[in-house]
Scaffold this motif. Structure first.
Motif, short mmCIF file in Angstrom:
data_model
loop_
_atom_site.label_atom_id
_atom_site.label_comp_id
_atom_site.label_asym_id
_atom_site.label_seq_id
_atom_site.Cartn_x
_atom_site.Cartn_y
_atom_site.Cartn_z
N THR A 1 0.83 -1.20 0.00
CA THR A 1 0.00 0.00 0.00
C THR A 1 0.87 1.25 0.00
OG1 THR A 1 -1.80 -1.14 1.14
CG2 THR A 1 -1.79 1.27 1.28
N GLU A 2 1.90 1.26 0.85
CA GLU A 2 2.80 2.41 0.97
C GLU A 2 3.48 2.76 -0.35
OE1 GLU A 2 7.19 2.98 2.90
OE2 GLU A 2 5.71 1.98 4.15
N ILE A 3 3.90 1.75 -1.10
CA ILE A 3 4.62 2.02 -2.35
C ILE A 3 3.69 2.17 -3.55
CG2 ILE A 3 6.73 0.93 -1.48
CD1 ILE A 3 6.11 -1.44 -3.39
N GLY A 4 2.40 1.94 -3.35
CA GLY A 4 1.43 2.10 -4.43
C GLY A 4 1.37 0.95 -5.40
N LEU A 5 1.73 -0.24 -4.95
CA LEU A 5 1.68 -1.41 -5.82
C LEU A 5 0.25 -1.96 -5.81
CD1 LEU A 5 4.43 -3.76 -6.53
CD2 LEU A 5 2.22 -4.79 -6.13
N PRO A 6 -0.35 -2.16 -6.97
CA PRO A 6 -1.76 -2.55 -7.02
C PRO A 6 -2.00 -4.00 -6.59
CG PRO A 6 -0.85 -2.49 -9.24
CD PRO A 6 0.23 -2.00 -8.30
N TYR A 7 -2.84 -4.16 -5.57
CA TYR A 7 -3.25 -5.49 -5.13
C TYR A 7 -4.68 -5.41 -4.62
CZ TYR A 7 -2.89 -4.39 -0.14
OH TYR A 7 -3.09 -3.87 1.11
N LYS A 8 -5.29 -6.58 -4.52
CA LYS A 8 -6.65 -6.67 -4.01
C LYS A 8 -6.79 -7.98 -3.25
CE LYS A 8 -11.45 -7.08 -5.51
NZ LYS A 8 -12.33 -7.24 -6.67
N LEU A 9 -7.38 -7.91 -2.08
CA LEU A 9 -7.69 -9.13 -1.34
C LEU A 9 -8.95 -9.72 -1.97
CD1 LEU A 9 -6.99 -8.02 2.33
CD2 LEU A 9 -5.47 -9.19 0.73
N SER A 10 -8.90 -10.99 -2.33
CA SER A 10 -9.98 -11.65 -3.07
C SER A 10 -10.19 -13.06 -2.57
CB SER A 10 -9.63 -11.73 -4.56
OG SER A 10 -9.41 -10.47 -5.12
N ASN A 11 -11.29 -13.65 -2.96
CA ASN A 11 -11.52 -15.09 -2.79
C ASN A 11 -11.24 -15.71 -4.15
OD1 ASN A 11 -12.40 -15.02 -0.07
ND2 ASN A 11 -14.37 -14.24 -0.76
N LEU A 12 -10.18 -16.49 -4.22
CA LEU A 12 -9.75 -17.08 -5.49
C LEU A 12 -10.10 -18.56 -5.54
CD1 LEU A 12 -6.21 -15.45 -5.70
CD2 LEU A 12 -8.30 -14.69 -6.83
N GLY A 13 -10.24 -19.07 -6.75
CA GLY A 13 -10.44 -20.50 -6.94
C GLY A 13 -9.13 -21.24 -6.75
N ASP A 14 -9.14 -22.50 -7.12
CA ASP A 14 -7.96 -23.36 -6.95
C ASP A 14 -7.06 -23.37 -8.18
OD1 ASP A 14 -8.70 -24.08 -4.37
OD2 ASP A 14 -9.93 -25.74 -5.08
N ASP A 15 -7.43 -22.66 -9.23
CA ASP A 15 -6.67 -22.70 -10.48
C ASP A 15 -5.66 -21.56 -10.59
OD1 ASP A 15 -8.64 -20.77 -10.64
OD2 ASP A 15 -9.05 -21.12 -12.76
#
Length: 170
Positions: A15-29
């Motif tokens: 977050t501090e460095i501005g790197l794009p991420y998102k917490l998600s519910n992902l499948g197994d693939d």
């Protein structure tokens, strides 16, 4: 440091460095448990993530990617996305740079290198990589200098910027 604290530190850093991420519910693939590249953003499923240090390595791909192509990172970046439009040596160079970036990030955050080079990764070469990076060797850090991300006067792993802004075309 316990896993929950490691994750908190890593996500705060992104977050501090501005790197794009998102917490998600992902499948197994997914290419790694709990991690997925999706249209220029790293998606993280904390319930499926096996190793917190894998976040640092995968974040490194975003950080060192050619700035004009960062939004194209999607899926398994070696089987889809950028692989078809770029020379293999450029992709391998960015893999090495992402590895060095993850080492610099781990050191900056106060982690030992086994957070990145855990026992299940790097095809059994984790200990060798730790030894190399701890003794001034390792792979990829000259590219961080070429991308103008590291501090040449202070030496690796000191970084002057965490996200690449210099394109090869500049």
């Amino acid at each position: 440091m316990e896993r929950t604290q490691q994750l908190k530190v890593i996500l705060s850093f992104l977050t501090e460095i501005g790197l794009p991420y998102k917490l998600s519910n992902l499948g197994d693939d997914t290419f790694l448990p709990g991690l997925q590249h999706r249209q220029g953003r790293l998606e993280i499923d904390l319930n499926k993530l096996t190793y917190p240090g894998d976040i640092l390595h995968e974040a490194g791909h975003y950080a060192v990617c050619e700035p004009t192509e960062r939004h194209l990172l999607d899926g398994d970046i070696y089987k889809t996305g950028l692989q078809h439009s770029r020379p293999k040596q450029q992709m391998m160079g960015e893999e090495m740079a992402a590895t060095a970036w993850s080492v610099a990030a781990a050191k900056y955050l106060g982690f030992s290198l086994d957070i990145v080079f855990h026992e299940a990764g790097y095809r059994g070469a984790s200990e060798s990589l730790i030894t190399a990076f701890e003794h001034g060797g390792g792979i990829g850090h000259p590219l961080l200098n070429a991308y103008q991300m590291s501090c040449p006067d202070k030496g690796f792993p000191t970084m002057k910027m965490w996200i690449r802004t210099v394109s090869w075309n500049q």
